[in-house]
Design a protein around this motif. Sequence first.
Motif, PDB file in Angstrom:
ATOM      1  N   GLU A 134       0.840  -1.203   0.000  1.00 37.23           N
ATOM      2  CA  GLU A 134       0.000   0.000   0.000  1.00 37.23           C
ATOM      3  C   GLU A 134       0.871   1.248   0.000  1.00 37.23           C
ATOM      4  N   GLU A 135       1.944   1.211   0.814  1.00 37.11           N
ATOM      5  CA  GLU A 135       2.850   2.376   0.870  1.00 37.11           C
ATOM      6  C   GLU A 135       3.517   2.614  -0.482  1.00 37.11           C
ATOM      7  N   ILE A 136       3.893   1.522  -1.157  1.00 37.37           N
ATOM      8  CA  ILE A 136       4.543   1.679  -2.471  1.00 37.37           C
ATOM      9  C   ILE A 136       3.576   2.347  -3.450  1.00 37.37           C
ATOM     10  N   LYS A 137       2.325   1.873  -3.445  1.00 36.76           N
ATOM     11  CA  LYS A 137       1.341   2.440  -4.391  1.00 36.76           C
ATOM     12  C   LYS A 137       1.077   3.918  -4.084  1.00 36.76           C
ATOM     13  N   ASN A 138       0.902   4.239  -2.796  1.00 37.68           N
ATOM     14  CA  ASN A 138       0.629   5.634  -2.432  1.00 37.68           C
ATOM     15  C   ASN A 138       1.806   6.538  -2.769  1.00 37.68           C
ATOM     16  N   ARG A 139       2.993   6.039  -2.495  1.00 35.18           N
ATOM     17  CA  ARG A 139       4.199   6.822  -2.784  1.00 35.18           C
ATOM     18  C   ARG A 139       4.336   7.042  -4.293  1.00 35.18           C
ATOM     19  N   ALA A 140       3.959   6.021  -5.077  1.00 33.10           N
ATOM     20  CA  ALA A 140       4.044   6.143  -6.541  1.00 33.10           C
ATOM     21  C   ALA A 140       3.139   7.284  -7.016  1.00 33.10           C
ATOM     22  N   ILE A 141       1.921   7.328  -6.488  1.00 36.63           N
ATOM     23  CA  ILE A 141       0.983   8.386  -6.916  1.00 36.63           C
ATOM     24  C   ILE A 141       1.513   9.764  -6.512  1.00 36.63           C
ATOM     25  N   GLU A 142       2.041   9.819  -5.273  1.00 35.92           N
ATOM     26  CA  GLU A 142       2.584  11.089  -4.771  1.00 35.92           C
ATOM     27  C   GLU A 142       3.725  11.592  -5.672  1.00 35.92           C
ATOM     28  N   GLN A 143       4.610  10.678  -6.035  1.00 35.73           N
ATOM     29  CA  GLN A 143       5.757  11.055  -6.855  1.00 35.73           C
ATOM     30  C   GLN A 143       5.329  11.480  -8.261  1.00 35.73           C
ATOM     31  N   VAL A 144       4.312  10.799  -8.792  1.00 41.77           N
ATOM     32  CA  VAL A 144       3.823  11.144 -10.132  1.00 41.77           C
ATOM     33  C   VAL A 144       3.231  12.550 -10.117  1.00 41.77           C
ATOM     34  N   HIS A 145       2.520  12.893  -9.041  1.00 42.99           N
ATOM     35  CA  HIS A 145       1.960  14.246  -8.940  1.00 42.99           C
ATOM     36  C   HIS A 145       3.082  15.275  -8.839  1.00 42.99           C
ATOM     37  N   ASP A 146       4.124  14.936  -8.064  1.00 47.08           N
ATOM     38  CA  ASP A 146       5.272  15.859  -7.972  1.00 47.08           C
ATOM     39  C   ASP A 146       5.932  16.036  -9.333  1.00 47.08           C
ATOM     40  N   ALA A 147       6.021  14.929 -10.075  1.00 43.53           N
ATOM     41  CA  ALA A 147       6.761  14.973 -11.344  1.00 43.53           C
ATOM     42  C   ALA A 147       5.974  15.663 -12.449  1.00 43.53           C
TER      43      ALA A 147
END
Length: 433
Positions: free
Chosen positions: A351-364
């Motif tokens: 779950e943490e990996i998926k949430n972090r992925a979304i967060e990073q995509v928004h940052d990028a």
Amino acid sequence: MKVIVVGGGPAGCAAAYTLLKEGHEAVLFEASDSIGGRTKQLHREGFNLGTGALFLMGGIYPRTMALLREMGHIKKLVPWKSTTELMDDDDSRYPVQLGKFSSFAKVPTLKLIDKLRLLTTGIKLFFSRTAKNPFNGSQLAAYDRGENLEDWTRNNLGSRTYEYVMRPIMDFLYAVPLRELSTPFPKALVRQAHKISLSTPPEGIGQINDWLLENMSSDDVHLSAPVDHLARDGAGWKVFANGNVHQCDAVIIATEAFIAAKLLKEFISIDAYQRLMGTHYTEYAHVAIAYDEDPWPDYPVDAVLPVGVDGERDVGAMVLHGRRQPASVPDGGQLVGVYFNTPPLANMSDEEIKNRAIEQVHDAFGEAPRPRFVHLFRYEKGLTIAKPGHYGSLDKVHDLLPPNIRLAGDYFSQAGVEAAIYSGEHAAKSLSK
Ligand SMILES: Cc1cc2nc3c(=O)[nH]c(=O)nc-3n(C[C@H](O)[C@H](O)[C@H](O)COP(=O)(O)OP(=O)(O)OC[C@H]3O[C@@H](n4cnc5c(N)ncnc54)[C@H](O)[C@@H]3O)c2cc1C
């Protein structure tokens, strides 16, 4: 000669293709319900997800390209320009082209002295002796001096080049700290960097396996058929899968190294067994985030690589797959791949990996509405990593095998489709001899 190929990744498919071409009978056994191994495609809700590999590297993948040309498929490859941004700790962005290493020399954080060191080291490498074929384990072994890539880069190119050139490229390719990588492969790669051009088959890298097996009778491709045991049979071998026994003259084992070790345990020395079991595979994770409507149709680049001097980073790369491989998304959709570095995974839940992925995509790329789905690919043993000493240790194994057994797999040199195809072809040809 009748040869059984165990494993239907690119190494096994290339081996089967080559055996047929050379006039032999080939029968392939694959443990899972489809071929492709770590290059498999997964279809979900109208999106075509790559479970592993995402691009070919053109001129430095000579055997892959030669086979694609021979099969009449080379013109179908979809080129990927790989326009990329480096995203710094303070969110500054620096444009580069992933497939053109020289473009990284323009990154503004590099000073004149860094550029001069890059130039002189590049020239030195170009004229020095390195492995001619970066995917031939035997050649790589000859140039392995036991040094690791982090020390070599810091000593020869300096810390800024380490952080803004070598680390982002290698984070994306291998996801492990550079001190875990040996130097013969990157040195050979730099020497041939001008030949790199990134591309993908229209249906993804996994399509290469379909092409390799297209002339093979479906009766000779056994899916959901894990080979669990081998036995000698005079000069030949018996292969056991799903409770059935199959006789053959020779076997090519094209699985991961630790599976090959277990299948061969009773027929090889402890030394050979330990060399195979010692092959280092790392944990690996990437996340595919699918959008029905592309949230960033005007974004200027296709990929973002986080950089900076801020220690560990959890993500190595984010790629807009709809641009890299347009047929992977439905009309107007977008698919982002988020590729994680290995070290932080040990402490992250799915779950943490998926949430972090979304967060990073928004940052990028910027904020986006809720995706259609988020798919996590997490491998306990994802990529084989060539630490110093790796190539020599594995290269020796070829001489320690019983008669009429050959091994194939990317682990003999360097994770990558070319390594797998080269080794599969090589195993088939050496049996022919
Ligand atoms: C996330 C990720 C991204 C990657 N990106 C790239 C990229 O962009 N470009 C690139 O060139 N490479 C890339 N790679 C590497 C590439 O996928 C591998 O190098 C390649 O798949 C290795 O091929 P192989 O045939 O040696 O092994 P595999 O692909 O692992 O195939 C081995 C096969 O053997 C089968 N098998 C195992 N045990 C048995 C058994 N007992 N009986 C029968 N079958 C068995 C397995 O099911 C599997 O299908 C990537 C890999 C990953 C994981």
